[in-house]
Structures are given as C-alpha cells and as structure tokens.
Design a protein around this motif. Structure first.
Motif, PDB file in Angstrom:
ATOM      1  N   SER A  93      22.294 -43.798  28.050  1.00 22.08           N
ATOM      2  CA  SER A  93      23.564 -44.383  28.485  1.00 22.08           C
ATOM      3  C   SER A  93      24.744 -43.798  27.722  1.00 22.08           C
ATOM      4  CB  SER A  93      23.527 -45.906  28.301  1.00 22.08           C
ATOM      5  OG  SER A  93      22.665 -46.500  29.241  1.00 22.08           O
ATOM      6  N   VAL A  94      24.596 -43.673  26.411  1.00 18.63           N
ATOM      7  CA  VAL A  94      25.689 -43.131  25.595  1.00 18.63           C
ATOM      8  C   VAL A  94      25.963 -41.674  25.948  1.00 18.63           C
ATOM      9  CG1 VAL A  94      26.389 -42.493  23.250  1.00 18.63           C
ATOM     10  CG2 VAL A  94      25.366 -44.737  23.688  1.00 18.63           C
ATOM     11  N   GLU A 133      24.837 -54.961  24.544  1.00 16.98           N
ATOM     12  CA  GLU A 133      23.406 -55.193  24.786  1.00 16.98           C
ATOM     13  C   GLU A 133      23.194 -55.943  26.100  1.00 16.98           C
ATOM     14  OE1 GLU A 133      21.878 -57.146  21.315  1.00 16.98           O
ATOM     15  OE2 GLU A 133      22.154 -55.394  20.045  1.00 16.98           O
ATOM     16  N   ASN A 174      21.070 -48.949  30.450  1.00 15.96           N
ATOM     17  CA  ASN A 174      20.406 -48.939  29.147  1.00 15.96           C
ATOM     18  C   ASN A 174      19.104 -49.737  29.170  1.00 15.96           C
ATOM     19  OD1 ASN A 174      22.547 -50.995  29.412  1.00 15.96           O
ATOM     20  ND2 ASN A 174      21.750 -51.785  27.486  1.00 15.96           N
ATOM     21  N   HIS A 196      28.925 -47.204  28.152  1.00 18.15           N
ATOM     22  CA  HIS A 196      29.060 -47.454  26.719  1.00 18.15           C
ATOM     23  C   HIS A 196      29.137 -48.952  26.421  1.00 18.15           C
ATOM     24  CE1 HIS A 196      30.775 -43.143  25.886  1.00 18.15           C
ATOM     25  NE2 HIS A 196      29.491 -43.160  26.120  1.00 18.15           N
ATOM     26  N   ASP A 206      27.842 -51.467  28.019  1.00 19.45           N
ATOM     27  CA  ASP A 206      26.559 -52.150  28.156  1.00 19.45           C
ATOM     28  C   ASP A 206      25.665 -51.922  26.941  1.00 19.45           C
ATOM     29  OD1 ASP A 206      27.227 -53.263  30.570  1.00 19.45           O
ATOM     30  OD2 ASP A 206      26.271 -51.704  31.785  1.00 19.45           O
ATOM     31  N   VAL A 207      25.813 -50.780  26.295  1.00 22.98           N
ATOM     32  CA  VAL A 207      25.074 -50.527  25.051  1.00 22.98           C
ATOM     33  C   VAL A 207      25.637 -51.392  23.924  1.00 22.98           C
ATOM     34  CG1 VAL A 207      24.538 -48.804  23.282  1.00 22.98           C
ATOM     35  CG2 VAL A 207      24.417 -48.192  25.701  1.00 22.98           C
ATOM     36  N   ASP A 235      17.443 -46.059  28.473  1.00 20.00           N
ATOM     37  CA  ASP A 235      17.544 -46.436  27.063  1.00 20.00           C
ATOM     38  C   ASP A 235      18.994 -46.262  26.615  1.00 20.00           C
ATOM     39  OD1 ASP A 235      17.871 -43.599  26.436  1.00 20.00           O
ATOM     40  OD2 ASP A 235      15.697 -43.445  26.679  1.00 20.00           O
ATOM     41  N   ASN A 236      19.296 -46.738  25.414  1.00 20.59           N
ATOM     42  CA  ASN A 236      20.663 -46.651  24.899  1.00 20.59           C
ATOM     43  C   ASN A 236      21.128 -45.206  24.745  1.00 20.59           C
ATOM     44  OD1 ASN A 236      21.015 -49.415  24.778  1.00 20.59           O
ATOM     45  ND2 ASN A 236      20.453 -49.584  22.623  1.00 20.59           N
ATOM     46  N   LYS A 237      20.231 -44.342  24.292  1.00 21.36           N
ATOM     47  CA  LYS A 237      20.611 -42.947  24.081  1.00 21.36           C
ATOM     48  C   LYS A 237      21.078 -42.310  25.383  1.00 21.36           C
ATOM     49  CE  LYS A 237      17.355 -42.281  20.246  1.00 21.36           C
ATOM     50  NZ  LYS A 237      16.126 -41.565  19.800  1.00 21.36           N
TER      51      LYS A 237
END
Length: 333
Positions: A117-118, A98, A109, A92, A94-95, A113-115
């Motif tokens: 990772s979350v 950034e 991420n 979380h 790292d998202v 991608d961010n999705k």
C-alpha cells in the motif's frame, strides 16, 4: 431528501454532464497506473480506483475548466492527477489508521500488506507529478505540489492532535484544511488556471473548493456518529474506536464536566474503551448539542462555497456546483 433518488444527486448530474471528459480521464488513469515490471501496482491501484468512488475531485477540475470555457486537452491530465493524488493518500491513510474497510470493501493493506500500500501510493504520487508536468504550466505544478505537501502536513498534524483533548477547533480546522480541503481547492483552482481564468475567478474557485472540502469532512465526521455504513463507506463509530478527536467530540469536551472529561480522557487519550462506551459518547454528544452544532458549522461552510460561485460566470455547471454544496450537508438533514 432521499439518497436513493438519483435525481437529487448533483454529483450524478455532474457526472452525466461531464461523461465524455470523465471517460477520457478513466482511460488515462488506466493507462498511467499500468506497470510493465511490477504487476502488483495495477492490482492494488485497480482495487481502489475501480471500487465505485464518486470521482468527485476530478469532476471538480473538469467542471471548473469547462465552466471557464476551456477547450484544450489538459483538464483531463489534471483531473487524472487529482485522482492519483487522492488515491495515493487513501492507500497511505489506511496503513496509518490500520483500516480494514474502504468504500464498503476490504482495504488494500488488508488484502495485500502495508508495504504494498505504501509503495503503490508512492508510485501514484510519482505518476501524478508526471501528469501535471505534461501540462507545461509552472503555476499548475506549484498549486498541486503545494497541495500535496499540505495534505501530508495535515496528516502528520492529525497524528499528534487526534488523541489530545487539548486539540481545539482551530487545530481541527487546520487538520481538515490539510487532509481534505487542500485537494478540493487545488482541484477547482487548477481547472481555472488551465482555462486562463482571471485572478479573481481563480480565487473564487479556490474558495469554493476549500469551503466545500471543509463542509464535506465535517459531515463525514458527523455521519460517523449516526450515518448508515452504506453512505459513509465505513462502520458507524469507527472514528470513536480509532480515538479520533473530531469536531463533535471537541464540542462535547469543551462543555464537559469533570466526570465527562474523565470519560473522554479514558476512551480517547488512554484508549481504554469498554462495552457501552460508544453509546455513552453518543449520549454526551446529544446532551451538549455537539452534533447539531457541527451540522450548523458544516452548513455555514456550504453557504460560503455557494457564495464564492456568485463571482463566476453563469453556467449550467455553476448551478450544479451550487447544488453540490447543498447536497454535501443535506446528507445529515
């Protein structure tokens, strides 16, 4: 003290002493991070879990339980729980930040991608609660649930405080106690609880973990302005570029004249960073003794951690934990 000399690394000695327990933790982690229906979950998790981290937090749980004489199986569950919570927060973080590098490798991420990772972070949080429930201890569940909430609270507080020059040392400490020290103290505390330690001993374990976590984060903040990338797992100056108001900068801002404050407002609050600004920031930190003051504060927290151990039984692990408290701050000597 050389970082290359394995004999000087207490976490290595701790790992060797707890090797059998840590192998059981690793097996449990690999088993519980599997997913029958979503193969991306073990892919993303393995990228971070297998990245060569020190596994310090789960070792603290194992050490606390063993030092207090525990002979049952559930310290392994709790150590895996702590590592899952830690890994989830890293995914979380790292998202949110950034980030592009973690432990010297590309972040999840960035690779996915961010999705991903979350959502994988959410999965690990859920797995951690399954593990802690299996111990059958409501007190353990209460400690780790509170720690999880405190970590999230600390991260949210940092969002509002990190780029505000009004942030003082009290708020900084609140952030650090939330985002870092909360899991250190929970890791040591639950080790004592599962072992049936007395209330005073559990309190001492909490104090040790809390103080160690604060010292650990202060040193990380300090190393950002002068550590080697191989040591800190990121590039020097990353906190500056991300406009994080850490303790060295807070100390420098507190002693800044009008021109210096205008500089900090531009680079931290407004994010208008130019070539040579990191070097100027370093000059101002040196001018006001901010790095030395931060190191002294970290040493004080390390001493507090060591002092807490005097309330606990004499044991080989007690000595290793004392050495660990020294080593955390020795990285910046």
């Amino acid at each position: 003290m050389s970082l290359d000399d394995a004999s000087t690394k207490p976490h290595d000695r701790l790992g060797a002493y707890l090797a059998r327990d840590m192998e059981a933790v690793n097996v449990l982690i690999r088993t519980r991070m599997a997913s029958e229906h979503a193969p991306r979950i073990p892919e993303v998790t393995a990228h971070l879990v297998e990245a060569g981290g020190k596994r310090l937090r789960p070792m603290l749980t194992l050490a606390a339980a063993r030092m207090m004489g525990y002979q049952g199986p559930y310290h392994v569950h709790l150590a895996a729980t702590v590592e899952f919570i830690h890994t989830a927060t890293l995914l979380h973080d790292d998202v949110v930040d950034e980030s592009r590098q973690r432990r010297g490798r590309p972040t999840a991420n960035l690779l996915w991608d961010n999705k991903s990772s979350v959502l994988v972070g959410d999965y690990l949080f859920s797995r951690s609660f399954q593990l802690m429930v299996e111990t059958g201890s409501l007190r353990v569940l209460d400690i780790l649930a509170n720690a999880s909430a405190t970590i999230a609270e600390g991260e949210v507080l940092q969002l509002t405080a990190a780029q505000d020059l009004r942030t003082d040392e009290r708020i900084y400490l609140q952030v650090v106690r939330g985002k870092t020290a909360a899991l250190f103290s929970a890791a040591t505390e639950v080790g004592g609880v599962i072992a049936g330690a007395s209330d005073d001993q559990v309190s001492a374990l909490f104090t040790y973990g809390d103080a160690l976590g604060v010292a650990f984060q202060m040193v990380d903040d300090l190393l950002d302005y002068g550590g080697a990338a191989a040591v800190i797992g990121k590039n020097v100056g990353d906190d500056f570029r991300e406009r994080k108001l850490t303790l060295p900068v807070i100390r420098a801002v507190a002693h800044a004249n009008a021109a210096e404050r205008a500089f900090w407002e531009r680079v931290i609050e407004k994010g208008d960073q130019r070539e040579g600004d990191l070097e100027e920031a370093m000059r101002l930190l040196a001018r006001h003794g901010a790095l030395e003051a931060t190191r002294a504060e970290a040493l004080a927290w390390s001493a507090k951690a060591r002092d807490a151990l005097t309330r606990l039984p004499q044991h080989e692990l007690n000595d290793m934990l004392a050495d660990l408290a020294d080593y955390v701050v020795a990285r910046v000597r």
